[in-house]
Design an enzyme around this catalytic site. Sequence first.
Site, PDB file in Angstrom:
ATOM      1  CE  LYS A  83      -4.227   1.303   2.401  1.00  0.00           C
ATOM      2  NZ  LYS A  83      -4.913   1.205   3.689  1.00  0.00           N
TER       3      LYS A  83
HETATM    4  C1  E4P Z   1      -8.317   1.954   3.629  1.00  0.00           C
HETATM    5  O1  E4P Z   1      -7.458   1.313   3.105  1.00  0.00           O
HETATM    6  C2  E4P Z   1      -8.132   2.740   4.851  1.00  0.00           C
HETATM    7  O2  E4P Z   1      -7.424   1.954   5.764  1.00  0.00           O
HETATM    8  C3  E4P Z   1      -9.428   3.111   5.525  1.00  0.00           C
HETATM    9  O3  E4P Z   1     -10.533   2.746   4.764  1.00  0.00           O
HETATM   10  C4  E4P Z   1      -9.468   4.502   6.086  1.00  0.00           C
HETATM   11  O4  E4P Z   1     -10.717   4.705   6.689  1.00  0.00           O
HETATM   12  P1  E4P Z   1     -11.018   5.933   7.684  1.00  0.00           P
HETATM   13  O5  E4P Z   1     -11.155   7.157   6.858  1.00  0.00           O
HETATM   14  O6  E4P Z   1     -12.295   5.562   8.346  1.00  0.00           O
HETATM   15  O7  E4P Z   1      -9.844   6.006   8.621  1.00  0.00           O
END
Ligand code: E4P
Length: 215
Positions: A83
């Site tokens: 990622k």
């Molecule tokens: C996705 O890969 C992220 O980890 C996640 O969806 C972020 O979500 P949030 O905005 O609720 O922290």
Amino acid sequence: MKFFIDSADVNEIRQANLKGWVDGVTTNPTLIAKSGRSFKEVIAEICKEVSGPVSAEVLATQSAEMIKEGLDLAKIASNVVIKIPMTEEGLIAVKKLTSEGIKTNVTLVFNPLQALLVAKAGGTMVSPFVGRLDDIGIDGLAMVEEIVHIYRQFDFATEVLVASVRSPLHIEKAALMGADIVTVPYKVMQQMTHHPLTDKGLQMFMEDWKKSGKL
Ligand code: E4P
């Protein structure tokens, strides 16, 4: 549509997996920090639980270090996806890792043009953050709709992974738009399961059965 769980809590992932909710997993530094455990240890454990893609986020900000970190994380298990944040340096890392056969998920995407650049760099997945846009009064799902439209227009192979999901409605709308993947917190997966009429209907069936004296 594939369902990923947005979590670094192995017990939670196991519970969700039992119910068929886990085609993959996304983690981020916040979720790993919340788990209170070592980064690599958690990723390795999740990869044993789940056969689908497991996103592990790099912490470096310069492409050379991101690539090094990505190559290192990819050694943990064959289903690790690297990622990478949506930055110029990040796109360099995506292109390089893709050329090495390593899967990537570009995170912190907030508009269709960023998503277009991810596809051009060869990213495996793109993560548009719906909830965080909604939080500042911009329609997050409208962004997803545009990304899906652009990707289909040009037949890009990058998968649209809807992230920052806060409610079952986000999932329903993303499914209607034809998004490839949605990553969902466990709590929201549980919310999706329930309907007051299901609970009421079940209670009525049980009461009627009891009344019939057949128990
Ligand atoms: C996705 O890969 C992220 O980890 C996640 O969806 C972020 O979500 P949030 O905005 O609720 O922290």
